[in-house]
Design a protein around this motif. Structure first.
Motif, PDB file in Angstrom:
ATOM      1  N   ALA A  14     -10.567   2.372   1.428  1.00 57.60           N
ATOM      2  CA  ALA A  14      -9.912   3.315   0.507  1.00 57.60           C
ATOM      3  C   ALA A  14      -8.665   2.688  -0.104  1.00 57.60           C
ATOM      4  CB  ALA A  14      -9.562   4.603   1.233  1.00 57.60           C
ATOM      5  N   ARG A  15      -7.898   1.972   0.719  1.00 56.67           N
ATOM      6  CA  ARG A  15      -6.690   1.300   0.213  1.00 56.67           C
ATOM      7  C   ARG A  15      -7.054   0.241  -0.812  1.00 56.67           C
ATOM      8  NH1 ARG A  15      -4.288  -3.495   1.328  1.00 56.67           N
ATOM      9  NH2 ARG A  15      -5.578  -3.910   3.143  1.00 56.67           N
ATOM     10  N   LEU A  16      -8.076  -0.542  -0.527  1.00 55.29           N
ATOM     11  CA  LEU A  16      -8.479  -1.606  -1.450  1.00 55.29           C
ATOM     12  C   LEU A  16      -9.069  -1.038  -2.740  1.00 55.29           C
ATOM     13  CD1 LEU A  16     -10.014  -4.112   1.133  1.00 55.29           C
ATOM     14  CD2 LEU A  16      -7.797  -4.267  -0.032  1.00 55.29           C
ATOM     15  N   ARG A  17      -9.844   0.030  -2.645  1.00 55.83           N
ATOM     16  CA  ARG A  17     -10.389   0.670  -3.854  1.00 55.83           C
ATOM     17  C   ARG A  17      -9.284   1.163  -4.764  1.00 55.83           C
ATOM     18  NH1 ARG A  17     -14.005   3.174  -0.331  1.00 55.83           N
ATOM     19  NH2 ARG A  17     -12.756   5.070  -0.369  1.00 55.83           N
ATOM     20  N   ARG A  18      -8.208   1.657  -4.151  1.00 60.34           N
ATOM     21  CA  ARG A  18      -7.088   2.187  -4.929  1.00 60.34           C
ATOM     22  C   ARG A  18      -6.110   1.094  -5.351  1.00 60.34           C
ATOM     23  NH1 ARG A  18      -9.100   5.944  -1.739  1.00 60.34           N
ATOM     24  NH2 ARG A  18      -8.870   8.163  -2.129  1.00 60.34           N
ATOM     25  N   ASN A  19      -6.338  -0.102  -4.849  1.00 59.86           N
ATOM     26  CA  ASN A  19      -5.486  -1.252  -5.157  1.00 59.86           C
ATOM     27  C   ASN A  19      -4.022  -0.981  -4.793  1.00 59.86           C
ATOM     28  OD1 ASN A  19      -5.082  -3.879  -6.001  1.00 59.86           O
ATOM     29  ND2 ASN A  19      -4.638  -3.283  -8.109  1.00 59.86           N
ATOM     30  N   ILE A  20      -3.835  -0.449  -3.582  1.00 56.12           N
ATOM     31  CA  ILE A  20      -2.492  -0.144  -3.086  1.00 56.12           C
ATOM     32  C   ILE A  20      -2.129  -1.198  -2.049  1.00 56.12           C
ATOM     33  CG2 ILE A  20      -1.048   1.560  -1.917  1.00 56.12           C
ATOM     34  CD1 ILE A  20      -2.957   3.724  -2.892  1.00 56.12           C
ATOM     35  N   SER A  21      -0.937  -1.744  -2.170  1.00 49.13           N
ATOM     36  CA  SER A  21      -0.504  -2.772  -1.220  1.00 49.13           C
ATOM     37  C   SER A  21      -0.114  -2.145   0.120  1.00 49.13           C
ATOM     38  CB  SER A  21       0.682  -3.549  -1.781  1.00 49.13           C
ATOM     39  OG  SER A  21       1.832  -2.738  -1.803  1.00 49.13           O
ATOM     40  N   VAL A  22      -0.140  -2.965   1.144  1.00 49.15           N
ATOM     41  CA  VAL A  22       0.255  -2.530   2.482  1.00 49.15           C
ATOM     42  C   VAL A  22       1.711  -2.078   2.467  1.00 49.15           C
ATOM     43  CG1 VAL A  22       0.620  -3.310   4.856  1.00 49.15           C
ATOM     44  CG2 VAL A  22      -1.447  -3.986   3.625  1.00 49.15           C
ATOM     45  N   GLU A  23       2.549  -2.792   1.727  1.00 51.07           N
ATOM     46  CA  GLU A  23       3.975  -2.460   1.665  1.00 51.07           C
ATOM     47  C   GLU A  23       4.196  -1.058   1.107  1.00 51.07           C
ATOM     48  OE1 GLU A  23       2.717  -5.344   0.297  1.00 51.07           O
ATOM     49  OE2 GLU A  23       3.311  -6.634   1.966  1.00 51.07           O
ATOM     50  N   VAL A  24       3.443  -0.703   0.073  1.00 48.48           N
ATOM     51  CA  VAL A  24       3.597   0.621  -0.537  1.00 48.48           C
ATOM     52  C   VAL A  24       3.177   1.710   0.455  1.00 48.48           C
ATOM     53  CG1 VAL A  24       2.716   2.162  -2.339  1.00 48.48           C
ATOM     54  CG2 VAL A  24       3.371  -0.174  -2.910  1.00 48.48           C
ATOM     55  N   ILE A  25       2.050   1.500   1.113  1.00 49.71           N
ATOM     56  CA  ILE A  25       1.565   2.510   2.061  1.00 49.71           C
ATOM     57  C   ILE A  25       2.533   2.668   3.228  1.00 49.71           C
ATOM     58  CG2 ILE A  25      -0.210   3.016   3.785  1.00 49.71           C
ATOM     59  CD1 ILE A  25      -2.273   2.214   1.835  1.00 49.71           C
ATOM     60  N   THR A  26       2.981   1.554   3.795  1.00 53.76           N
ATOM     61  CA  THR A  26       3.874   1.650   4.954  1.00 53.76           C
ATOM     62  C   THR A  26       5.206   2.289   4.576  1.00 53.76           C
ATOM     63  OG1 THR A  26       4.620  -0.638   4.632  1.00 53.76           O
ATOM     64  CG2 THR A  26       2.811  -0.265   6.186  1.00 53.76           C
ATOM     65  N   ASP A  27       5.684   1.993   3.383  1.00 55.15           N
ATOM     66  CA  ASP A  27       6.944   2.588   2.931  1.00 55.15           C
ATOM     67  C   ASP A  27       6.795   4.098   2.761  1.00 55.15           C
ATOM     68  OD1 ASP A  27       9.683   2.445   1.970  1.00 55.15           O
ATOM     69  OD2 ASP A  27       8.849   2.845  -0.028  1.00 55.15           O
ATOM     70  N   GLN A  28       5.724   4.521   2.101  1.00 57.69           N
ATOM     71  CA  GLN A  28       5.522   5.947   1.850  1.00 57.69           C
ATOM     72  C   GLN A  28       5.149   6.712   3.120  1.00 57.69           C
ATOM     73  OE1 GLN A  28       2.845   6.626  -1.412  1.00 57.69           O
ATOM     74  NE2 GLN A  28       4.120   5.511  -2.864  1.00 57.69           N
ATOM     75  N   ALA A  29       4.428   6.065   4.022  1.00 53.02           N
ATOM     76  CA  ALA A  29       4.011   6.725   5.263  1.00 53.02           C
ATOM     77  C   ALA A  29       5.109   6.688   6.321  1.00 53.02           C
ATOM     78  CB  ALA A  29       2.748   6.073   5.809  1.00 53.02           C
ATOM     79  N   GLY A  30       6.104   5.823   6.142  1.00 52.04           N
ATOM     80  CA  GLY A  30       7.194   5.729   7.107  1.00 52.04           C
ATOM     81  C   GLY A  30       6.790   5.049   8.402  1.00 52.04           C
ATOM     82  N   ILE A  31       5.892   4.073   8.304  1.00 52.72           N
ATOM     83  CA  ILE A  31       5.444   3.334   9.482  1.00 52.72           C
ATOM     84  C   ILE A  31       5.633   1.844   9.241  1.00 52.72           C
ATOM     85  CG2 ILE A  31       3.773   5.083  10.204  1.00 52.72           C
ATOM     86  CD1 ILE A  31       1.569   3.339   8.971  1.00 52.72           C
ATOM     87  N   SER A  32       5.543   1.054  10.295  1.00 50.29           N
ATOM     88  CA  SER A  32       5.682  -0.389  10.149  1.00 50.29           C
ATOM     89  C   SER A  32       4.354  -1.007   9.717  1.00 50.29           C
ATOM     90  CB  SER A  32       6.128  -1.018  11.478  1.00 50.29           C
ATOM     91  OG  SER A  32       5.068  -0.937  12.419  1.00 50.29           O
TER      92      SER A  32
END
Length: 96
Positions: A14-32
């Motif tokens: 799902a992350r790759l389909r949306r072309n979202i970087s790990v940094e963006v997800i971790t920042d928005q989710a508040g996780i490392s």
């Protein structure tokens, strides 16, 4: 657990389909990033809150509402047979 590995792989796709970087997800989710990579691997020691935060970032959180849902007929049958806890009423003047 095989199910968490499957969920982790689905989150990664799902992350790759949306072309979202790990940094963006971790920042928005508040996780490392370490926690996020553990989620993608399906590690069982990661909290369900972290999984939920990632699913929210990916806009897949509505699927969380489907967890532990029963089929309509079975649910209705089981709810009919749940025992209702009853309490005795206190008489006036009794202490707790």
């Amino acid at each position: 657990m095989k199910i968490l590995e499957k969920v982790g792989a689905q989150i990664k796709r799902a992350r790759l389909r949306r072309n979202i970087s790990v940094e963006v997800i971790t920042d928005q989710a508040g996780i490392s990033e370490t926690t996020f990579y553990a989620i993608e691997k399906g590690t069982s020691t990661v909290s369900i809150g972290a999984y939920a935060a990632v699913l929210t970032v990916l806009e897949l959180d509505k699927d969380l509402g489907l967890v532990a849902l029963d089929e309509a007929g079975k649910k209705q049958f089981r709810e009919q047979h749940l025992q209702r806890r009853e309490r005795a009423t206190r008489k006036k003047g009794e202490k707790q």
